[in-house]
Write an enzyme that holds these catalytic residues in place. Sequence first.
Site, mmCIF file in Angstrom:
data_model
loop_
_atom_site.group_PDB
_atom_site.id
_atom_site.type_symbol
_atom_site.label_atom_id
_atom_site.label_comp_id
_atom_site.label_asym_id
_atom_site.label_seq_id
_atom_site.Cartn_x
_atom_site.Cartn_y
_atom_site.Cartn_z
ATOM 1 N NE ARG A 55 -52.558 -25.312 -38.982
ATOM 2 C CZ ARG A 55 -53.029 -26.401 -38.383
ATOM 3 N NH1 ARG A 55 -54.033 -27.071 -38.925
ATOM 4 N NH2 ARG A 55 -52.486 -26.847 -37.260
ATOM 5 N N GLY A 56 -49.677 -27.724 -40.217
ATOM 6 C CA GLY A 56 -49.538 -28.787 -39.221
ATOM 7 C C GLY A 56 -48.397 -29.679 -39.658
ATOM 8 C CB ALA A 57 -45.411 -30.944 -37.906
ATOM 9 N NE ARG A 98 -45.399 -22.533 -41.866
ATOM 10 C CZ ARG A 98 -46.334 -22.825 -40.963
ATOM 11 N NH1 ARG A 98 -47.223 -23.771 -41.225
ATOM 12 N NH2 ARG A 98 -46.363 -22.203 -39.806
ATOM 13 C CD GLN A 205 -52.768 -21.464 -36.487
ATOM 14 O OE1 GLN A 205 -53.069 -20.539 -35.718
ATOM 15 N NE2 GLN A 205 -51.578 -21.534 -37.078
ATOM 16 C CG ASP A 246 -45.071 -27.343 -35.441
ATOM 17 O OD1 ASP A 246 -45.674 -27.011 -34.407
ATOM 18 O OD2 ASP A 246 -45.607 -27.365 -36.571
ATOM 19 C CG ASN A 256 -47.065 -26.941 -30.564
ATOM 20 O OD1 ASN A 256 -47.184 -27.595 -31.585
ATOM 21 N ND2 ASN A 256 -48.101 -26.528 -29.852
ATOM 22 C CE LYS A 257 -48.692 -21.973 -34.839
ATOM 23 N NZ LYS A 257 -47.778 -21.513 -35.886
HETATM 24 C C1 LIG Z 1 -49.835 -32.009 -35.397
HETATM 25 S S1 LIG Z 1 -48.703 -30.748 -35.677
HETATM 26 C C2 LIG Z 1 -49.692 -29.354 -35.401
HETATM 27 C C3 LIG Z 1 -48.881 -28.153 -35.073
HETATM 28 O O1 LIG Z 1 -48.648 -27.339 -36.239
HETATM 29 C C4 LIG Z 1 -49.157 -26.048 -35.965
HETATM 30 O O2 LIG Z 1 -48.430 -25.028 -36.569
HETATM 31 P P1 LIG Z 1 -49.009 -24.345 -37.936
HETATM 32 O O3 LIG Z 1 -50.496 -24.198 -37.758
HETATM 33 O O4 LIG Z 1 -48.265 -23.042 -38.008
HETATM 34 O O5 LIG Z 1 -48.623 -25.301 -39.044
HETATM 35 C C5 LIG Z 1 -49.097 -25.930 -34.468
HETATM 36 O O6 LIG Z 1 -47.786 -25.718 -34.006
HETATM 37 C C6 LIG Z 1 -49.621 -27.289 -34.093
HETATM 38 O O7 LIG Z 1 -49.411 -27.686 -32.784
#
Ligand SMILES: CSC[C@H]1O[C@H](OP(=O)(O)O)[C@H](O)[C@@H]1O
Length: 359
Positions: A55-57, A98, A205, A246, A256-257
């Site tokens: 996960r994470g962009a 996603r 997270q 993201d 973002n989250k």
């Molecule tokens: C460096 S991008 C990280 C970004 O992604 C996370 O979302 P997810 O855990 O749902 O993939 C979150 O928005 C983070 O800030």
Amino acid sequence: MTTDNTTPPRTMTWVGGTDGYLRLIDQTKLPVEFVELECRTVEEVWQAIKQLSVRGAPAIGVAAAYGTVIGLQSAVNATPEEFDARRREVTEYLASSRPTAVNLFWALNRLNRLAETLADLTPAQQLERLLEEAREIEEEDREMCAAIGRHGADLLADGTGVLTHCNAGGLATAGDGTALSVIFAAAAQGKTLQVYADETRPLLQGARLTTWELQQRGVPATLICDSMAGWAMKEGRISAVITGADRIAANGDAANKIGTYSVALLAKAHGIPFYVAAPSSTFDLELATGADIPIEQRAPEEVTHGFGKQTAPDGIGVYNPAFDVTPAELIEAIVTERGLIRPVTAEQVAATLAAGASA
Ligand SMILES: CSC[C@H]1O[C@H](OP(=O)(O)O)[C@H](O)[C@@H]1O
């Protein structure tokens, strides 16, 4: 380096050649278990992205690039027409995993654009070249993380209390992270920082991943519930906020989250600078503003049955958007690998991204 001077584990690793597979840390198991998944089918990569094992962009983009290679392995002896058809099928499939992190689509489009220039090669030769490009995407991301750290470190003064939300660390990228790369770089300058990590409901997270990364790197960290951020600011514990992103629109609006928008409003109310750290691959310049950024809606069970314990009555309605959008006017600066975007305006976004060479 980690507190025992070892290199932090890589979020993911490609093992082998064009017949290889993707090994990745299963982030749903952290911090209690360190488990690595071996993805040998494109379905396994899709599922790993969907369930946030990866996960994470930026990390999602890298995983999708390697997932495309995995999905094409079965077509390496097909005709060029069949190989092309399979590539389009695989990239469309991975794109459905996603909707919000633009890095996913950026990576898939990059591979598709490259493939269109390889028509004279055999499928086997094309696959070699696509694997090379996936490796390049991974290496570029690692370098962008380091550059983001260099550009952002001076934003954090010695003795700063820094609030972060979700996880924008090494686990969210192929390198040291985005928001956490700035924190790691500032700490490496010898600064003493106290990081406050929002737990980040519903998938935690921050509690599970950001604290784990900060502990590994010896950066002092304090876990707080999301609802505590405002009071921590009011008490003077926080003098800067930094998050990842993201998808960032051409005017600087940043998705973002979920909960990031609330934190940005709280920071504004307390006169605290709110920073976003993101590579150029997280920008979607086809969107003029954040109004049209697709927001992923996730399963109600993530809220009502977080990590196996039911915490709400059966049948209750649940709203579970995974992201929100922070308007550019709430963002003090966006830290990219090409420098700071400050003020955060469409003109400044365009000027900084056009700067081209990463620093
Ligand atoms: C460096 S991008 C990280 C970004 O992604 C996370 O979302 P997810 O855990 O749902 O993939 C979150 O928005 C983070 O800030």
